[in-house]
Design an enzyme around this catalytic site. Structure first.
Site, PDB file in Angstrom:
ATOM      1  N   GLU A   1     -83.235  14.974 -64.020  1.00 10.28           N
ATOM      2  CA  GLU A   1     -82.872  16.549 -64.190  1.00 10.28           C
ATOM      3  C   GLU A   1     -83.345  16.727 -66.179  1.00 10.28           C
ATOM      4  O   GLU A   1     -82.385  15.619 -67.185  1.00 10.28           O
ATOM      5  CB  GLU A   1     -81.222  16.599 -63.685  1.00 10.28           C
TER       6      GLU A   1
ATOM      7  N   CYS B   1     -79.255  18.855 -59.217  1.00  8.25           N
ATOM      8  CA  CYS B   1     -77.924  18.665 -59.755  1.00  8.25           C
ATOM      9  C   CYS B   1     -76.869  19.809 -59.087  1.00  8.25           C
ATOM     10  O   CYS B   1     -76.727  19.090 -58.218  1.00  8.25           O
ATOM     11  CB  CYS B   1     -78.026  18.862 -61.230  1.00  8.25           C
TER      12      CYS B   1
ATOM     13  N   LYS C   1     -83.602  25.682 -60.198  1.00  4.40           N
ATOM     14  CA  LYS C   1     -81.886  25.284 -59.812  1.00  4.40           C
ATOM     15  C   LYS C   1     -81.486  26.922 -60.374  1.00  4.40           C
ATOM     16  O   LYS C   1     -81.345  27.850 -60.666  1.00  4.40           O
ATOM     17  CB  LYS C   1     -81.326  24.513 -61.462  1.00  4.40           C
TER      18      LYS C   1
END
Length: 574
Positions: free
Chosen positions: A44, A146, A110
């Protein structure tokens, strides 16, 4: 059989080093390509380093990060790369670029932005809204970032219902004790619940107080662990994923059919073509499952990596440790030597009129065992001058002020050496002491990095015993381990004069500081009520001290500063 060869590049990047990070990504992409990987995944925000914090508020930083991504894309040929970066349109996004043959074929934003503990992502990023599926070398892959994988529903489920056979999840997941075990259970559950392969890549390295422990892993659609990288080291983890296994497992799970039908009826998942080339015939990849670490070794490795990376990434070449002959300073010196090498660590012994001969000898023995230089600077001349100078205005010959004067003299000596030679001073206090304020402002709290700041005293002893076992010889003298803890700032002083014994104190602190238990709940655990309330009051009073302490390695779920944030002016009763 359809096989996708996945490479997980568990690398150590540096926040703000856009050029260096891009060069490392390009080099590791070439390593993956040389091993015939179809896709290589990076952590990330690998372009910017993680977490970039308020650098994200600078438009020039966003622009430069996009330029660095373009440089990475140019270096990508005959392989697909998944790279974390900051995307921009009318706002900015924590994003993953899917790159193939010199072009960015697609981008994922994300969806779940963590805003708890050490995370502050709502401060900076806009949430994404889509869950695309990418066709890579004939395989269907969902790419996400994540936190997206920590939720039972959300992008992973949507991408699986959209046809994804593989989930490529890129992470900057920081360490605390036993977190890796919890991660593994979670990733295994996502894989089996959705009948997909899950390839989870995490970064390895230290950033300020955070340590990223790596431990990248791949699970099969049955929840079986197929590959795992080592903790705390850079590594390229490679595995061949037999995609027909996904098809087979899904045939045996009729629940998914109804869920998938309902999902596709609503929105479906957009498909993005990246590459259709079938992988060439090649010898099977040699994947590995790295063995787990001893729980105490795990903590020690985190301390070494966090301390070493802080020094390297801030430009310090040498560390300074005040060696008292006690357990804390000894362990800080051990960590520093393992992080930087013995030639890059200097110990300083500063005996006072109250220092025991045993402690002075122990400091010398520790320095000899570690092979570090030891400077001896007696503080008696300064101590005597301070006492004479302050006796009249303070109307006292002794007291806490005199004890703290000694600590502050030592802090001045150490900072003078730090200033003269450009060495960073490593402070030696532990979490138990910081918690209850058993520290001296501008004395033993002075310094640039607090190695044991998040390590309870009882764990410090465990680390010392592990260090000796792992070395196969006595690094930490048995006399250091066995002696009763003492600051040696007055005759016969022991820590237990001011504090409960550490085996009593540390569980109370864990219950109050990390678990937010009330006094009644802690007493119900079997602890004396007066002791519990005294400890809680000490913790509350010391908040102003902790705000002035140096940063240090986070190793517990609730570290002071980044995790636990309480007002200094606070009258809420215990």
């Amino acid at each position: 059989m359809r096989v996708l060869r996945v490479a997980l590049a568990q690398i150590n990047v540096t926040v703000g080093d856009l050029t260096g990070n891009a060069a490392k990504i390009a080099a590791w992409t070439e390593r993956a390509r040389s091993q015939s990987a179809d896709v290589v995944c990076f952590p990330e925000l690998a372009i910017t380093g993680y977490p970039p914090e308020d650098l994200l508020l600078r438009p020039s930083f966003i622009d430069d990060n996009l330029e660095a991504l373009n440089e990475v894309a140019k270096a990508t040929r005959d392989i697909t790369s998944v790279v974390g970066f900051v995307d921009r349109n009318d706002d900015i996004y924590n994003a993953a670029a899917v790159i193939h043959d010199g072009r960015v074929a697609g981008v994922y934003h994300k969806r779940f932005l963590p805003n708890y503990g050490v995370f502050d992502e709502n401060r900076y990023f806009q949430e994404g809204s889509e869950a695309p599926v990418f066709e890579i070398a004939g395989a269907l892959a969902g790419v996400n970032v994540c936190e997206d994988i920590w939720y039972q529903g959300g992008p992973v489920q949507e991408q699986a219902h959209g046809g994804a056979e593989v989930i490529l999840n890129i992470n900057g997941s920081p360490y605390h004790r036993a977190k890796h075990d919890f991660r593994e259970r979670m990733v295994a559950t996502r894989a089996s619940d959705n009948a997909v392969f899950v390839a989870y890549v995490n970064m390895a390295g230290g950033q300020d107080e955070l340590v990223f422990d790596g431990g990248s892993m791949i699970f099969g659609p049955d929840g079986e662990l197929l590959a795992r990288a080592a903790l705390f080291d850079e590594e390229l983890l490679i595995a061949d994923l037999s995609l027909d296994a996904v098809y087979q497992y899904r045939l045996h799970d009729p629940r998914r059919r109804k869920e998938r039908q309902e999902f596709q009826r609503r929105d479906g998942a957009p498909r993005i073509l990246v590459s259709t080339e079938a992988p060439p015939e090649r010898a099977p990849a040699q994947s590995r499952i790295a063995p787990p670490l001893d729980p105490v070794e795990e903590v020690y490795r985190a301390l070494v990596l966090g301390t070493g990376d802080y020094l390297r990434k801030t430009g310090f070449e040498k560390a300074l440790v005040g060696l008292s002959g006690g357990i804390d300073s000894t362990m800080v010196a051990c960590v520093a030597v393992d992080a930087m090498g013995a030639d890059h660590v200097v110990g300083v012994s500063m005996p006072s009129r109250y220092s025991s001969e045993g402690s002075i000898a122990d400091a010398k023995r520790v320095a000899d065992n570690l092979g570090i230089e030891l400077l001896i600077v007696p503080i008696e001349p300064a101590h005597a001058a301070y006492v004479d100078m302050l006796r009249r205005p303070l109307e006292s010959e002794t007291g806490v002020w005199e004890e703290n004067v000694q600590a502050r003299i030592r802090g001045n000596v150490l900072m003078a050496l730090s200033n003269r030679f450009g060495w960073i001073l490593l402070t030696t206090g532990n979490k138990s002491e910081y918690a209850v304020g058993y520290t001296t402002l501008y004395g033993d709290m002075a310094g640039g990095y607090a190695v044991l700041k998040d390590v309870p005293k009882t764990l410090v002893y465990e680390l010392a015993r592990w260090k000796n076992r792992s070395a196969g010889r006595e690094i930490v003298p048995e006399s250091v381990i066995e002696k009763p803890p003492s600051a040696e700032l007055r005759p016969g002083q022991l820590d237990t004069d001011s504090l409960p014994p550490y085996p009593v104190l540390d569980p109370i602190l864990e219950a109050y500081v990390e678990d937010d238990r009330s006094a009644e709940e802690i007493v119900a655990m079997g602890y004396d009520e007066a002791t519990v309330r005294r400890v809680m009051a000490m913790v509350d009073r010391a908040e102003y001290k902790r705000r002035q302490s140096p940063p240090g390695v986070k190793i517990t779920p609730r570290a002071f500063g980044r995790d636990r944030r309480l007002p200094m002016a606070n009258r809420y009763p215990n």
